[in-house]
Scaffold this motif. Structure first.
Motif, PDB file in Angstrom:
ATOM      1  N   SER A 123       0.815  -1.214   0.000  1.00 55.69           N
ATOM      2  CA  SER A 123       0.000   0.000   0.000  1.00 55.69           C
ATOM      3  C   SER A 123       0.847   1.263   0.000  1.00 55.69           C
ATOM      4  CB  SER A 123      -0.913   0.019   1.232  1.00 55.69           C
ATOM      5  OG  SER A 123      -0.142   0.071   2.430  1.00 55.69           O
ATOM      6  N   TRP A 124       2.146   1.117   0.128  1.00 55.78           N
ATOM      7  CA  TRP A 124       3.046   2.252   0.295  1.00 55.78           C
ATOM      8  C   TRP A 124       2.872   3.351  -0.761  1.00 55.78           C
ATOM      9  CZ3 TRP A 124       6.020   3.691   4.295  1.00 55.78           C
ATOM     10  CH2 TRP A 124       7.014   4.653   4.080  1.00 55.78           C
ATOM     11  N   PRO A 125       2.738   3.027  -2.047  1.00 58.14           N
ATOM     12  CA  PRO A 125       2.635   4.098  -3.045  1.00 58.14           C
ATOM     13  C   PRO A 125       1.420   5.002  -2.879  1.00 58.14           C
ATOM     14  CG  PRO A 125       3.227   2.036  -4.104  1.00 58.14           C
ATOM     15  CD  PRO A 125       2.816   1.704  -2.692  1.00 58.14           C
ATOM     16  N   VAL A 126       0.361   4.516  -2.228  1.00 61.29           N
ATOM     17  CA  VAL A 126      -0.854   5.335  -2.090  1.00 61.29           C
ATOM     18  C   VAL A 126      -1.074   5.794  -0.645  1.00 61.29           C
ATOM     19  CG1 VAL A 126      -1.997   4.322  -4.098  1.00 61.29           C
ATOM     20  CG2 VAL A 126      -2.289   3.254  -1.846  1.00 61.29           C
ATOM     21  N   ASP A 127      -0.164   5.453   0.259  1.00 64.74           N
ATOM     22  CA  ASP A 127      -0.270   5.927   1.640  1.00 64.74           C
ATOM     23  C   ASP A 127       0.069   7.409   1.717  1.00 64.74           C
ATOM     24  OD1 ASP A 127      -0.938   3.389   2.481  1.00 64.74           O
ATOM     25  OD2 ASP A 127       1.093   2.858   3.130  1.00 64.74           O
ATOM     26  N   ASP A 128      -0.322   8.046   2.812  1.00 59.01           N
ATOM     27  CA  ASP A 128      -0.027   9.461   3.027  1.00 59.01           C
ATOM     28  C   ASP A 128       1.387   9.602   3.584  1.00 59.01           C
ATOM     29  OD1 ASP A 128       0.075  12.116   3.622  1.00 59.01           O
ATOM     30  OD2 ASP A 128      -1.552  12.117   5.091  1.00 59.01           O
ATOM     31  N   HIS A 129       2.272  10.251   2.812  1.00 59.88           N
ATOM     32  CA  HIS A 129       3.666  10.413   3.217  1.00 59.88           C
ATOM     33  C   HIS A 129       4.050  11.880   3.361  1.00 59.88           C
ATOM     34  CE1 HIS A 129       4.206   6.150   2.702  1.00 59.88           C
ATOM     35  NE2 HIS A 129       3.924   6.206   1.413  1.00 59.88           N
ATOM     36  N   ALA A 130       3.092  12.730   3.650  1.00 64.75           N
ATOM     37  CA  ALA A 130       3.364  14.161   3.718  1.00 64.75           C
ATOM     38  C   ALA A 130       4.483  14.474   4.712  1.00 64.75           C
ATOM     39  CB  ALA A 130       2.090  14.923   4.092  1.00 64.75           C
ATOM     40  N   GLU A 131       4.437  13.859   5.879  1.00 67.91           N
ATOM     41  CA  GLU A 131       5.459  14.123   6.900  1.00 67.91           C
ATOM     42  C   GLU A 131       6.827  13.623   6.449  1.00 67.91           C
ATOM     43  OE1 GLU A 131       6.353  13.113  11.621  1.00 67.91           O
ATOM     44  OE2 GLU A 131       4.364  12.722  10.772  1.00 67.91           O
ATOM     45  N   LEU A 132       6.855  12.427   5.871  1.00 69.31           N
ATOM     46  CA  LEU A 132       8.117  11.885   5.369  1.00 69.31           C
ATOM     47  C   LEU A 132       8.685  12.767   4.270  1.00 69.31           C
ATOM     48  CD1 LEU A 132      10.268   9.630   5.161  1.00 69.31           C
ATOM     49  CD2 LEU A 132       8.745   8.472   3.533  1.00 69.31           C
ATOM     50  N   TYR A 163      12.657  -4.480  -1.109  1.00 72.94           N
ATOM     51  CA  TYR A 163      11.395  -3.844  -1.470  1.00 72.94           C
ATOM     52  C   TYR A 163      11.354  -2.370  -1.044  1.00 72.94           C
ATOM     53  CZ  TYR A 163       9.466  -8.562  -2.231  1.00 72.94           C
ATOM     54  OH  TYR A 163       9.224  -9.837  -2.683  1.00 72.94           O
ATOM     55  N   SER A 164      12.498  -1.813  -0.634  1.00 69.90           N
ATOM     56  CA  SER A 164      12.486  -0.525   0.076  1.00 69.90           C
ATOM     57  C   SER A 164      12.820   0.690  -0.765  1.00 69.90           C
ATOM     58  CB  SER A 164      13.474  -0.592   1.254  1.00 69.90           C
ATOM     59  OG  SER A 164      14.822  -0.644   0.793  1.00 69.90           O
ATOM     60  N   VAL A 165      13.011   0.538  -2.072  1.00 72.82           N
ATOM     61  CA  VAL A 165      13.491   1.664  -2.872  1.00 72.82           C
ATOM     62  C   VAL A 165      12.524   2.849  -2.876  1.00 72.82           C
ATOM     63  CG1 VAL A 165      12.547   0.741  -5.036  1.00 72.82           C
ATOM     64  CG2 VAL A 165      14.451   2.361  -5.098  1.00 72.82           C
ATOM     65  N   LEU A 166      11.225   2.611  -2.677  1.00 74.59           N
ATOM     66  CA  LEU A 166      10.262   3.707  -2.683  1.00 74.59           C
ATOM     67  C   LEU A 166      10.083   4.329  -1.296  1.00 74.59           C
ATOM     68  CD1 LEU A 166       7.528   2.310  -5.116  1.00 74.59           C
ATOM     69  CD2 LEU A 166       9.518   3.740  -5.632  1.00 74.59           C
ATOM     70  N   SER A 167      10.846   3.837  -0.316  1.00 72.32           N
ATOM     71  CA  SER A 167      10.870   4.455   1.016  1.00 72.32           C
ATOM     72  C   SER A 167      11.998   5.488   1.031  1.00 72.32           C
ATOM     73  CB  SER A 167      11.089   3.391   2.093  1.00 72.32           C
ATOM     74  OG  SER A 167      12.425   2.927   2.067  1.00 72.32           O
ATOM     75  N   ALA A 218       2.019   4.351  -7.811  1.00 73.76           N
ATOM     76  CA  ALA A 218       0.619   4.425  -7.380  1.00 73.76           C
ATOM     77  C   ALA A 218      -0.328   4.130  -8.545  1.00 73.76           C
ATOM     78  CB  ALA A 218       0.320   5.807  -6.801  1.00 73.76           C
ATOM     79  N   GLU A 219       0.040   4.592  -9.730  1.00 72.39           N
ATOM     80  CA  GLU A 219      -0.808   4.349 -10.905  1.00 72.39           C
ATOM     81  C   GLU A 219      -0.920   2.855 -11.190  1.00 72.39           C
ATOM     82  OE1 GLU A 219      -0.897   5.247 -15.719  1.00 72.39           O
ATOM     83  OE2 GLU A 219       0.464   6.371 -14.424  1.00 72.39           O
ATOM     84  N   VAL A 220       0.213   2.145 -11.123  1.00 69.32           N
ATOM     85  CA  VAL A 220       0.184   0.703 -11.365  1.00 69.32           C
ATOM     86  C   VAL A 220      -0.620  -0.001 -10.285  1.00 69.32           C
ATOM     87  CG1 VAL A 220       1.586  -1.393 -11.466  1.00 69.32           C
ATOM     88  CG2 VAL A 220       2.325   0.651 -12.675  1.00 69.32           C
TER      89      VAL A 220
END
Length: 423
Positions: A46-55, A198-202, A224-226
């Protein structure tokens, strides 16, 4: 946009195979989506569509801080702590193109004293900052290199060195986390439920992207699109699932290795990330395709003979990437008589002829060929490809009956190294 073609693999992966595997595929897909199964490794879903504003705010702040005081950042990590970041920089910034305004160099991925000594000498002529990526802080290679470079910064900058260092590590615990707090380094978290490969998008990949001037939000938008597109597809229509099913059937038929074939040099490092993803996720319990890489057409003149005529153990997955910003180059006029047929042809057309010819020759010789076409802007396309292969890899692990999120074999050599070094 990613498109999957299985036309040249149909002699081995038929519609009948697909139909017979539907119940297994449905079960494996439910396993993948079930948050109670292997929950420790599924945060990326779910990471690509989670809220990451703070990060994102923290990444932007740290990136701005480091780029203000330096023109070079050394990113120290190994495996998933560097392969993803390196691959996105290569895809967005091809050879002979400067990495934005700030240079990112990778270290700690091996134990060559020569490499790191030369890098330290190179840094003498630059203003330097440092990013160390390690969840535990105890992996030998990055630990040794981090402290070598940390000492170098302290010798050059004294008390100011701490403001030039960021640690990307466990959010709550671990050796590196504690050390960073004691030293006053900036920190970014590695999520507990996302493993290294699996962490490259973090933050592991996003901070190096930000430092290099890459719009990492576009990378995330591509992933997120995929995710959103595939969430609405039935298993039978999901390209990631179909790719995984094809390679699963080929493995069952006795094929032992899969080569990710690229024709674009700026995608070669992505193949390295892919190799770790599939190698660590599926190579266990005495099973799994061996993932390797071939870069065509270069390797056709070294490995082409083997692929064509040797033992038929290899599956080729052709990843044909067309990046929107790529310039068009045309073969000029005035060629000699024997090469005149090349006049006026674009390099894109030459590459397409090469791809089709190689796929035809190799598949006719008994080498199954899967083709994946991917096109778009570099940053968003990178995110699309990451999520496509992560889904395929994890789903394929469940098809095999393995846990795609652990890596017990990696610990064996680490334990032995520590025993020898602590004698």
């Amino acid at each position: 946009m990613i498109q999957l073609s299985l036309d040249q693999v149909r002699p081995w992966f038929t519609k009948d195979h697909e139909n017979r595997l539907q119940s297994l595929a449905q079960f494996a897909y439910r396993q993948l989506l079930d948050g109670q199964v292997d929950a420790f490794g599924k945060g990326w879903l779910s990471w690509p569509v989670d809220d990451h504003a703070e990060l994102y705010a923290d990444i932007d702040k740290i990136s701005d801080q480091l780029t203000k005081v330096s023109d070079v950042t050394v990113v120290i990590g190994i495996g998933g702590s560097y392969l993803g970041a390196r691959s996105v920089l290569s895809m967005v910034y091809p050879e002979f193109v400067d990495q934005g305004k700030h240079q990112v160099i990778f270290a700690g991925q091996q134990l060559s004293g020569t490499y790191h000594a030369h890098l330290l000498k190179y840094l003498d002529n630059h203003e330097v900052s440092l990013v160390v990526v390690s969840k535990s802080g105890t992996t030998l290679e990055p630990s040794a290199i981090f402290h070598t470079f940390r000492a170098y910064l302290e010798q050059r900058y004294g008390n100011e060195a701490a403001s030039r260092i960021c640690a990307i590590t466990d959010a709550q615990k671990g050796t590196l986390r504690q050390y960073a707090l004691e030293k006053g380094y900036a920190t970014l978290p590695i999520p507990d439920d996302i493993g290294g490969r699996y962490s490259v998008l973090s933050a592991v990949g996003l901070l190096p992207m930000a430092l290099a001037g890459i719009d990492y939000r576009q990378v995330m938008a591509g992933a997120a699109e995929v995710k959103q597109r595939y969430d609405n597809l039935d298993v039978a229509d999901n390209p990631s699932v179909q790719y995984a099913l094809a390679r699963h059937v080929l493995y069952q038929q006795g094929f032992a290795a899969e080569a990710l074939v690229t024709y674009e040099p700026r995608v070669a490092d992505f193949a390295g990330w892919w190799q770790q993803l599939f190698g660590e996720s599926q190579g266990k319990d005495g099973i799994g395709l061996f993932p390797t890489m071939l870069q065509f057409s270069t390797d056709l003149h070294s490995m082409g003979q083997y692929v064509q005529d040797a033992r038929k153990m290899l599956v080729e997955t052709v990843l044909d990437v067309e990046i929107a910003d790529a310039p068009e180059l045309v073969v000029p006029q005035g060629l000699d008589e024997k090469n005149a047929y090349l006049e006026g042809r674009t390099y894109d057309s030459l590459r397409e002829v090469a791809i089709e010819s190689v796929i035809k020759a190799h598949s006719d010789a008994g080498v199954p060929n899967i083709r994946i076409n991917a096109s778009g802007e570099a940053a968003s396309l990178y995110g699309e490809l990451v999520y496509f292969f992560e889904i395929a890899c994890a789903f394929g692990g469940y098809l095999l009956g393995t846990n795609p999120f652990d890596q017990p074999g990696v610990e064996a050599y680490k334990t032995e190294m520590k025993v020898r070094l602590q004698k």
